[in-house]
Design an enzyme around this catalytic site. Structure first.
Site, PDB file in Angstrom:
ATOM      1  N   HIS B  66     -15.771 -21.475 -21.696  1.00  0.00           N
ATOM      2  CA  HIS B  66     -16.166 -20.402 -20.793  1.00  0.00           C
ATOM      3  C   HIS B  66     -16.720 -19.199 -21.560  1.00  0.00           C
ATOM      4  O   HIS B  66     -17.690 -18.577 -21.158  1.00  0.00           O
ATOM      5  CB  HIS B  66     -14.946 -19.981 -19.964  1.00  0.00           C
ATOM      6  CG  HIS B  66     -15.257 -18.999 -18.887  1.00  0.00           C
ATOM      7  ND1 HIS B  66     -15.523 -19.385 -17.599  1.00  0.00           N
ATOM      8  CD2 HIS B  66     -15.362 -17.659 -18.909  1.00  0.00           C
ATOM      9  CE1 HIS B  66     -15.780 -18.316 -16.874  1.00  0.00           C
ATOM     10  NE2 HIS B  66     -15.688 -17.247 -17.634  1.00  0.00           N
ATOM     11  N   HIS B 139     -17.738 -19.569  -9.994  1.00  0.00           N
ATOM     12  CA  HIS B 139     -16.284 -19.517  -9.908  1.00  0.00           C
ATOM     13  C   HIS B 139     -15.815 -20.783  -9.194  1.00  0.00           C
ATOM     14  O   HIS B 139     -15.243 -20.731  -8.113  1.00  0.00           O
ATOM     15  CB  HIS B 139     -15.830 -18.240  -9.172  1.00  0.00           C
ATOM     16  CG  HIS B 139     -14.731 -17.537  -9.889  1.00  0.00           C
ATOM     17  ND1 HIS B 139     -13.728 -16.859  -9.249  1.00  0.00           N
ATOM     18  CD2 HIS B 139     -14.460 -17.405 -11.207  1.00  0.00           C
ATOM     19  CE1 HIS B 139     -12.906 -16.333 -10.155  1.00  0.00           C
ATOM     20  NE2 HIS B 139     -13.332 -16.647 -11.338  1.00  0.00           N
TER      21      HIS B 139
END
Lengths: 270, 801
Positions: B66, B139
């Site tokens: 990430h 997300h």
């Protein structure tokens, strides 16, 4: 000369609290209408950093003050009523105009400032509750002005004006039938939702199920107005959803007049 | 601290073997590979002590996919069928960043990029003293587990990215794009632990609505794609743009600066968010990894930060996203060093362990570096806005990240190791063309029912029930709203927003996404969505030579060489078409491991690339919407139609995928877009709609419906060279590079003169009769349908479905 002009400046307080979010465009509309907008945080009033009395006009703009926890506008209404009640009373008694838009309308109603400003009692006679559709909606509506209303903000508006709404709790309900009757009979209804021809109709003409198609209400003096639709979002032609179809010469939007009326009233009483 | 025996609570790794290292990483949700654990072990052997728990967590977070984008920077050995294998020196470096470098070089003094890839968002110039920042995030995993909270904190996070760009950009609009499984998916076919797509849709939409509306940021542009492969792993893309004075773009902390935290308190929520995004979802994935959002706190932070920015109090600012303080401070001070005192952080509750405070992903927090003498002034601003601000520590020149907790050192890491110590991955990728059956044209004669089916399909039908729940008018800048036309229900190609009301100019925003093309060939998928996004901007009046784009890749498991091969194909197209269209990437993000583990194996999402595009319009005066404006106007089809039904809506309603995926021909479409742009500038165009999903038939139906004005078209007027005889192919093919344009009678000559030499066919006209009529190649009626029937098929509630 310069001093005289400065004296004539109309200072409009745009009241902010945590979660207020229409202050930017409301300030812009006020500027177009000839006033100088000042963003005033409720904390600055409570701490005495700024004084309400220094302004000619008060606008409580839209948003989600304090997240609308405990109900839309409820917490800010309590601050305005219990912590700023005296300042508010002085302001209103001085004949200065007050406009509550969307969340600001909810604040005025829940503080008991509408349909009538009665210091001390502050009893809530009406409310703004969840839309019949049970969800937040953003859409354009037409507002029919009430020619018999004492409202100072709607002077000169004769035809239905297009103004958008954006709310989840905008349905006007009254404490009882008597209150509604008084509001209607005393012409405190400043705006009603209609279609483009000026006729009443079911959803989505009346977007939230408001009693009597009410979109805005003023107090008997006409100097306090609360409305769910957002006139600050229609001050230019290009804000209208059909503007690419018409391209007419009118560059201004229909909502601007409401702010101009307020500023004019302030100028007249200087 | 060098030489100290232990720091904080030691984690004994110095003596562990490979297997135990891997197990340790798995047990702690660190998502560190064997090679990475060995690198950590080696580092601490040279430090002569075991790491602390906090240090391990910091490394795991900083090195997470990430935060570090390891896949995009890995060395890849790529083998395409029938070709020599090639070595790719990092997808990001070789394709994405390279495309931007090439484009910027070619633009020379016309380059409008201000900051690309370096800051928290990409930034382009708006006018001489103002810039626009734009960022799109995903997300996905949080939204799969807890749709409302996951989507809300998704939008909250990307808003903070924009707030953390330069010295703080003021958010001015949001975008949202989702990928779900069809809402009518049968309950008995849901894998264990998976939420029903309808529940995910409602939760995600509500989350975006409540966060965006409360923040007072208009959600102006969006889209939804439906495909059953998103069943266990929906995609949620959230974008935010903001405006910032050019003079506040420059940022950079220096030794001696005070590090302050502004905003919400720190709790245990969202621990391991950064690392969990690199792990597969399964039925026992812990929901504590999802953060809890509070938009009002973020609104207060926004107001305080923007004021502090305008008063010149900030030297540097960044958001607390994945990895919390650890990531924010570690990044901000990486060239200098920092010392942090964790006991100064305001907590939601106590006790919290040191690493929990440092790594927590509690929302609505920003970190700024300020000159210490400015703290009191910043505090005053924060008091008025009723938001907490504390001094957390200091920027140093030690080149180490030193963390204290209650008088103890609990972490002491070299910045160079933290940021440069991660071993570069070596990966393998393969790609071979898929052998898929062609999508035959089966419809003959009158294809009205096919059109109605297409309009009713999940991927085409009206999104109004969702769009209306977003406040797209707040801030008063909506020049072109997401829904346009007489009844404000037509699907616009792009939205136009005036971000600053008292300045000339406006921003147009569009996007391209297609989840079916990529299942055939990710190369043409990527090319198609880049062009689709640019076409959207051109349709409303945007200049095709002034476009900036953002890439958001959502992929399955990159450890599978064939999925990584798909990615390489898509990235190659990103390079080729960004260069060909002269559209630089200014920001991007990637999300991997979008798959759901079931007993019968993983369900992986299709390769999905979202391209978000924006351009600055010099004025709001010359925008065009897609709704038909008047009767007796001419309708032109611009661009060439080919039989390209692969991945089309036509194929989908037949339950197929097909193989002839639309190609992208910039040499054809870019000159056409340039001339169309001139025509719009000269006010020759009344309405314009780009042809995308559903092709010509759907575009015509949408334009007619939006204007509530009928249309009569004749396919015999298609350009000469077109040898396609089947009406359905002409009507439903999804060839790129095409527009449907309405031109009034009086402008016919001017328009045709401008278009001379370009593929432009006068297809018909607008009519009094409220219907859409299309005459086919043989002269027989191909489509005849009342606008009311179009409306009935197209308006399908996604909310109450």
């Amino acid at each position: 000369m310069a001093r005289v002009r400065q004296k004539k400046e109309i200072r409009a307080a745009v009241l902010r609290a945590a979660g207020t979010n229409c202050d930017y465009e409301t300030g812009y509309a006020l500027t177009l209408a000839g006033a100088r907008p000042v963003l005033v945080h409720v904390r600055e009033l409570l701490d005495g950093i700024k004084k309400l009395n220094d302004y000619h006009l008060l606008i409580i703009p839209g948003g989600f003050s304090y997240g609308d926890d405990l109900g839309a506008g409820k917490l800010l209404a309590n601050e305005v009523r219990y912590l700023l009640g005296e300042e508010m009373t002085r302001f209103v008694k001085a004949g200065k105009p007050v406009l509550g838009i969307c969340n600001g309308f909810q604040v005025l109603v829940k503080a008991g400032f509408l349909p009538e400003f009665q210091p001390g009692e502050w009893s809530q006679e009406m409310s703004l509750v969840a839309n019949d559709s049970a969800r937040f909606e953003c859409r354009w509506t037409f507002l029919k002005p009430n020619p018999k209303s004492p409202c100072v903000f709607t002077q000169g508006i004769t035809e239905p004006i297009p103004v958008p709404i954006a709310h989840g709790e905008g349905k006007v309900v009254f404490r009882d039938a008597l209150i509604q009757e008084q509001v209607v009979n005393n012409n405190l209804v400043a705006f009603q939702y209609v279609d483009s021809e000026g006729n009443a109709g079911p959803y989505p003409v009346n977007p939230n199920g408001s009693a009597w198609d009410i979109a805005g209400i003023c107090d008997p003096t006409g100097r306090i107005l609360g409305m769910m639709p957002h006139p600050e979002r229609h001050v230019h032609q290009w804000q209208h959803p059909w503007w690419t179809r018409r391209r007419h010469n009118e560059a201004r939007g229909a909502g601007l007049r409401i702010f101009e009326n307020a500023v004019q009233l302030c100028k007249d009483s200087l | 601290m060098n030489g100290a025996k232990t720091v904080g609570t030691p984690v004994e790794i110095l003596e562990l073997g490979d297997k135990d290292l891997v197990r340790l990483s798995q047990d702690h949700l660190w998502a560190l590979s064997r090679d990475e654990m060995i690198a950590v072990q080696e580092y601490f052997r040279t430090e002569g002590r075991p790491p602390s728990r906090l240090e391990m967590e910091v490394i795991a977070q900083t090195w997470s996919e990430h935060c570090k984008h390891k896949v995009f920077s890995s060395m890849i050995e790529y083998q395409e069928q029938g070709k020599d294998s090639e070595l790719i020196d990092g997808i990001f470096h070789q394709y994405i960043a390279q495309a931007t470098r090439t484009v910027r070089q070619a633009k020379g003094s016309d380059d409008y990029c201000v900051s690309v890839f370096l800051d928290n968002a990409g930034v382009i110039s708006y006018d001489k003293d103002c810039c626009v920042a734009f960022k799109v995030e995903t997300h996905n995993h949080p939204s799969a587990l807890e749709p409302y909270g996951g989507a809300g904190t998704g939008i909250g996070g990307v808003i903070r990215d924009v707030l953390g760009t330069g010295l703080g950009a003021r958010p001015c609009f949001n975008t949202d794009i989702f990928c779900f499984a069809p809402p009518d998916w049968p309950y008995d076919k849901l894998p264990e632990g998976v939420l029903h797509p309808r529940r995910i849709l409602r939760g995600v939409v509500s989350g975006v609505r409540d966060y965006g509306n409360r923040m007072g940021i208009p959600t102006v542009s969006g889209g939804i794609q439906f495909d059953e492969k998103f069943l266990g792993n929906p995609l949620v893309y959230c974008g935010t743009a903001g405006v910032i004075p050019t003079k506040r773009m420059k940022k950079g902390c220096r030794a001696g600066d005070m590090l302050v935290a502004i905003g919400g308190r720190t709790g245990r929520d969202g621990l391991h968010g950064a690392t969990f995004s690199s792990l597969d979802l399964h039925k026992d994935t812990p929901t504590s990894t999802v953060q809890i959002g509070n938009p009002i706190v973020e609104k207060k932070v926004t107001e305080a930060l923007v004021r502090a920015r305008d008063e010149g109090l900030l030297r540097d600012v960044t958001d607390c996203g994945a990895g919390g303080f650890s990531s924010a401070i570690g990044e901000m001070a990486k060239e200098h060093g920092a010392v942090v005192f964790l006991e100064k952080a305001p907590l939601k509750y106590s006790p919290l362990e040191d690493w929990e405070i440092f790594l927590s992903e509690s929302q609505e927090r920003m970190v700024a570096a300020i000159a210490p003498e400015h703290f009191n002034q910043l505090k005053k601003i924060c008091q008025i806005e009723e938001v907490e601000v504390v001094s957390l520590g200091q920027v140093t020149n030690s080149h180490r990240l030193v963390v204290w907790h209650d008088g103890q050192v609990v972490g002491d890491l070299a910045m160079s190791f933290l940021h440069k110590g991660v071993p570069r991955q070596k990966r393998k990728a393969i790609w071979q063309p898929k052998q898929l059956p062609q999508c035959e044209v089966v419809s003959e004669g009158n294809v009205t029912s096919v059109l109605l089916q297409a309009l009713h399909s999940w991927n085409v039908c009206s999104r109004e029930t969702i769009i209306r729940q977003y406040d797209h008018e707040v801030r008063g800048g909506a020049v072109l709203k997401p829904l346009v036309g007489t009844c404000a229900d037509g699907p616009g190609d792009a939205s136009v927003v005036k971000a600053v009301l008292d300045k000339p100019g406006a921003i147009a925003i569009a996007h391209g996404i297609n989840v079916r093309y990529g299942q055939i060939d990710p190369y043409w998928m990527a090319g198609s969505v880049i062009e689709e996004a640019i076409r959207g901007l051109v349709s409303v009046g945007g200049n095709p030579d002034r476009v900036a784009i953002l890439d958001n890749f959502c992929w399955g498991n990159p450890d599978r060489p064939e999925l990584l091969g798909d990615l390489v194909r898509a990235a190659k197209a990103c390079h080729d078409f960004a260069v060909a269209f002269g559209a630089p990437f200014i920001s991007g993000k990637d999300s991997f491991y979008n798959q759901y583990q079931t007993d019968s194996g993983p369900i992986s999402i299709p390769p999905t690339l979202l391209i978000s595009a924006m351009t600055v319009l010099p004025s709001e005066e010359c925008v065009v919407s897609m709704d038909i404006k008047g009767t007796k106007n001419h309708i032109y089809l611009l661009g060439n139609t080919r039989v390209e039904l692969g991945g089309s809506i036509y194929a989908e309603i037949q339950g197929r995928l097909g193989c002839d995926v639309p190609k992208v021909l910039p040499e054809e479409s870019l000159p056409l877009m340039r001339v169309l742009h001139r025509a719009i500038e000269q006010n020759l165009v009344r309405s314009c709609h780009d042809l995308s999903e559903g092709g010509l038939a759907v575009a015509a139906a949408e334009m007619a419906l939006a204007g509530r004005i009928g249309m009569s078209l004749d396919l015999r007027s298609m350009p000469e060279h077109s040898s396609i005889e089947q009406d359905a192919a002409l009507l439903f093919s999804e060839s790129n590079g095409r527009f449907l344009v309405e031109v009034s009678h009086s402008q016919q000559q001017k328009f045709e003169r401008l278009m001379s030499g370009l593929p432009c066919a006068l297809l018909g006209e607008t009519v009094e009769d409220a219907s859409l009529k299309v005459v086919g190649r043989t002269g027989e009626v191909a489509i005849e349908v009342a606008l009311d029937d179009i409306e009935r098929s197209w308006k399908r509630s996604l909310w109450t479905s």
